[in-house]
Design a protein around this motif. Sequence first.
Motif, PDB file in Angstrom:
ATOM      1  N   GLU A 179       0.543  -1.517  -0.072  1.00  0.00           N
ATOM      2  CA  GLU A 179       0.484   0.010  -0.095  1.00  0.00           C
ATOM      3  C   GLU A 179       1.023   0.972  -0.097  1.00  0.00           C
ATOM      4  OE1 GLU A 179      -3.100  -0.517   3.298  1.00  0.00           O
ATOM      5  OE2 GLU A 179      -3.388  -2.590   2.591  1.00  0.00           O
ATOM      6  N   THR A 180       1.915   1.003   0.862  1.00  0.00           N
ATOM      7  CA  THR A 180       2.579   2.378   0.625  1.00  0.00           C
ATOM      8  C   THR A 180       3.758   2.379  -0.471  1.00  0.00           C
ATOM      9  OG1 THR A 180       3.248   1.874   2.764  1.00  0.00           O
ATOM     10  CG2 THR A 180       5.444   3.250   1.987  1.00  0.00           C
ATOM     11  N   HIS A 181       3.997   1.809  -1.462  1.00  0.00           N
ATOM     12  CA  HIS A 181       4.226   1.224  -2.631  1.00  0.00           C
ATOM     13  C   HIS A 181       3.499   2.394  -3.040  1.00  0.00           C
ATOM     14  CE1 HIS A 181       5.673   0.095  -6.194  1.00  0.00           C
ATOM     15  NE2 HIS A 181       6.176   0.162  -6.390  1.00  0.00           N
ATOM     16  N   ALA A 182       2.583   1.793  -3.238  1.00  0.00           N
ATOM     17  CA  ALA A 182       0.914   2.344  -4.207  1.00  0.00           C
ATOM     18  C   ALA A 182       1.265   3.636  -4.045  1.00  0.00           C
ATOM     19  CB  ALA A 182      -0.271   1.730  -4.270  1.00  0.00           C
ATOM     20  N   LEU A 183       1.122   3.607  -2.875  1.00  0.00           N
ATOM     21  CA  LEU A 183       0.457   5.303  -2.992  1.00  0.00           C
ATOM     22  C   LEU A 183       2.215   6.161  -3.220  1.00  0.00           C
ATOM     23  CD1 LEU A 183      -0.819   5.726   1.140  1.00  0.00           C
ATOM     24  CD2 LEU A 183      -1.806   6.484  -0.767  1.00  0.00           C
ATOM     25  N   ALA A 184       3.284   5.890  -2.737  1.00  0.00           N
ATOM     26  CA  ALA A 184       3.961   6.210  -3.502  1.00  0.00           C
ATOM     27  C   ALA A 184       4.255   6.731  -4.561  1.00  0.00           C
ATOM     28  CB  ALA A 184       5.547   5.964  -2.652  1.00  0.00           C
ATOM     29  N   HIS A 185       4.441   5.433  -5.230  1.00  0.00           N
ATOM     30  CA  HIS A 185       4.140   5.516  -6.993  1.00  0.00           C
ATOM     31  C   HIS A 185       2.795   6.693  -8.056  1.00  0.00           C
ATOM     32  CE1 HIS A 185       3.037   3.371 -10.828  1.00  0.00           C
ATOM     33  NE2 HIS A 185       4.373   3.614 -10.298  1.00  0.00           N
ATOM     34  N   GLU A 186       1.938   6.749  -7.422  1.00  0.00           N
ATOM     35  CA  GLU A 186       0.886   7.434  -7.292  1.00  0.00           C
ATOM     36  C   GLU A 186       1.311   8.995  -7.131  1.00  0.00           C
ATOM     37  OE1 GLU A 186      -3.879   8.704  -6.596  1.00  0.00           O
ATOM     38  OE2 GLU A 186      -3.029   6.947  -5.494  1.00  0.00           O
ATOM     39  N   SER A 187       1.923   9.351  -6.285  1.00  0.00           N
ATOM     40  CA  SER A 187       1.762  10.702  -6.020  1.00  0.00           C
ATOM     41  C   SER A 187       3.267  11.095  -6.717  1.00  0.00           C
ATOM     42  CB  SER A 187       2.882  10.604  -4.694  1.00  0.00           C
ATOM     43  OG  SER A 187       3.381  11.597  -4.296  1.00  0.00           O
ATOM     44  N   SER A 188       4.052  10.325  -7.188  1.00  0.00           N
ATOM     45  CA  SER A 188       5.275  10.391  -8.280  1.00  0.00           C
ATOM     46  C   SER A 188       5.156   9.978  -9.694  1.00  0.00           C
ATOM     47  CB  SER A 188       6.748   9.638  -8.221  1.00  0.00           C
ATOM     48  OG  SER A 188       6.119   8.295  -8.783  1.00  0.00           O
ATOM     49  N   THR A 189       3.926   9.705  -9.807  1.00  0.00           N
ATOM     50  CA  THR A 189       3.078   9.924 -11.500  1.00  0.00           C
ATOM     51  C   THR A 189       2.329  11.261 -11.361  1.00  0.00           C
ATOM     52  OG1 THR A 189       2.856   6.745 -10.847  1.00  0.00           O
ATOM     53  CG2 THR A 189       1.782   8.626 -12.968  1.00  0.00           C
ATOM     54  N   LYS A 190       1.586  11.873 -10.561  1.00  0.00           N
ATOM     55  CA  LYS A 190       1.004  13.077 -10.592  1.00  0.00           C
ATOM     56  C   LYS A 190       1.854  14.089 -11.112  1.00  0.00           C
ATOM     57  CE  LYS A 190      -3.046  11.722  -7.988  1.00  0.00           C
ATOM     58  NZ  LYS A 190      -3.663  11.921  -6.578  1.00  0.00           N
ATOM     59  N   VAL A 191       3.239  13.651  -9.717  1.00  0.00           N
ATOM     60  CA  VAL A 191       4.543  15.025 -10.051  1.00  0.00           C
ATOM     61  C   VAL A 191       4.964  14.630 -12.411  1.00  0.00           C
ATOM     62  CG1 VAL A 191       6.582  15.506  -9.112  1.00  0.00           C
ATOM     63  CG2 VAL A 191       4.818  15.384  -7.866  1.00  0.00           C
ATOM     64  N   ALA A 192       5.218  13.845 -11.634  1.00  0.00           N
ATOM     65  CA  ALA A 192       5.926  13.293 -13.386  1.00  0.00           C
ATOM     66  C   ALA A 192       4.756  14.087 -14.357  1.00  0.00           C
ATOM     67  CB  ALA A 192       5.939  12.041 -13.752  1.00  0.00           C
ATOM     68  N   GLU A 193       3.308  13.056 -14.683  1.00  0.00           N
ATOM     69  CA  GLU A 193       2.259  14.051 -15.104  1.00  0.00           C
ATOM     70  C   GLU A 193       2.881  16.180 -15.422  1.00  0.00           C
ATOM     71  OE1 GLU A 193       1.170  12.597 -17.504  1.00  0.00           O
ATOM     72  OE2 GLU A 193       2.504  10.970 -17.058  1.00  0.00           O
ATOM     73  N   ILE A 194       2.513  16.062 -14.412  1.00  0.00           N
ATOM     74  CA  ILE A 194       2.310  17.688 -14.319  1.00  0.00           C
ATOM     75  C   ILE A 194       3.825  18.711 -14.921  1.00  0.00           C
ATOM     76  CG2 ILE A 194       2.707  20.120 -12.614  1.00  0.00           C
ATOM     77  CD1 ILE A 194       0.935  17.836 -10.588  1.00  0.00           C
ATOM     78  N   ILE A 195       4.874  17.693 -13.978  1.00  0.00           N
ATOM     79  CA  ILE A 195       5.986  17.968 -14.977  1.00  0.00           C
ATOM     80  C   ILE A 195       6.091  18.319 -16.153  1.00  0.00           C
ATOM     81  CG2 ILE A 195       8.331  18.435 -14.882  1.00  0.00           C
ATOM     82  CD1 ILE A 195       8.242  17.858 -12.276  1.00  0.00           C
ATOM     83  N   LYS A 196       5.702  16.853 -16.916  1.00  0.00           N
ATOM     84  CA  LYS A 196       6.026  16.499 -18.497  1.00  0.00           C
ATOM     85  C   LYS A 196       4.844  17.253 -19.357  1.00  0.00           C
ATOM     86  CE  LYS A 196       4.545  12.313 -21.004  1.00  0.00           C
ATOM     87  NZ  LYS A 196       3.773  11.279 -21.474  1.00  0.00           N
ATOM     88  N   GLY A 197       3.751  17.417 -18.347  1.00  0.00           N
ATOM     89  CA  GLY A 197       2.434  18.380 -19.399  1.00  0.00           C
ATOM     90  C   GLY A 197       2.964  19.592 -19.220  1.00  0.00           C
ATOM     91  N   ARG A 198       3.431  20.844 -18.472  1.00  0.00           N
ATOM     92  CA  ARG A 198       4.074  21.558 -18.204  1.00  0.00           C
ATOM     93  C   ARG A 198       5.421  22.215 -20.162  1.00  0.00           C
ATOM     94  NH1 ARG A 198       2.648  26.229 -19.603  1.00  0.00           N
ATOM     95  NH2 ARG A 198       4.212  27.354 -20.172  1.00  0.00           N
ATOM     96  N   LEU A 199       6.091  21.091 -19.395  1.00  0.00           N
ATOM     97  CA  LEU A 199       7.251  20.716 -20.614  1.00  0.00           C
ATOM     98  C   LEU A 199       6.713  21.234 -21.683  1.00  0.00           C
ATOM     99  CD1 LEU A 199      10.275  18.923 -18.962  1.00  0.00           C
ATOM    100  CD2 LEU A 199       9.913  20.646 -19.798  1.00  0.00           C
TER     101      LEU A 199
END
Length: 145
Positions: free
Chosen positions: A106-126
């Motif tokens: 569950e901790t891994h899933a939460l961390a993965h979800e969070s990092s994926t969201k951050v990457a999507e924000i940055i990817k979209g902005r780039l």
Amino acid sequence: MTETFQSYIDMFRKFGTDLGLPKLDVDKLVDMQQKNLDALSQSAQTAAEGAKAVAQKQRSIIEESLREATALAQDFKPLGSPQENIARQTEFAKKVLSVAIDGARETHALAHESSTKVAEIIKGRLKDSVAELSSSVSGEGSAKK
């Protein structure tokens, strides 16, 4: 002094025009940088929320493990047969291990979800930044601003 500064700007504009340098839309560039800062702020907030969720999950895992350990320790009576004692210790180890494994998933899933969201924000902005930068530059000589 302002006249001297303005004459330098005019000199650089003429130089850029003579060389055929692309014309820049300064307002678009400033707006683009503001959007970059907003995206950075949003990604930092998302990362912080993800880290908080992971920490809360880890805390709940520890609390659940301690509850299990306490309950099993209270029920443990070493006066029984060696087979019963081993069976209880095995049950205890299985439950604690199960809680730890489920918590890690569950901790891994939460961390993965969070990092994926951050990457999507940055990817979209780039992606948007490249498009905005391309639209702020034209090949018609130096900037007029």
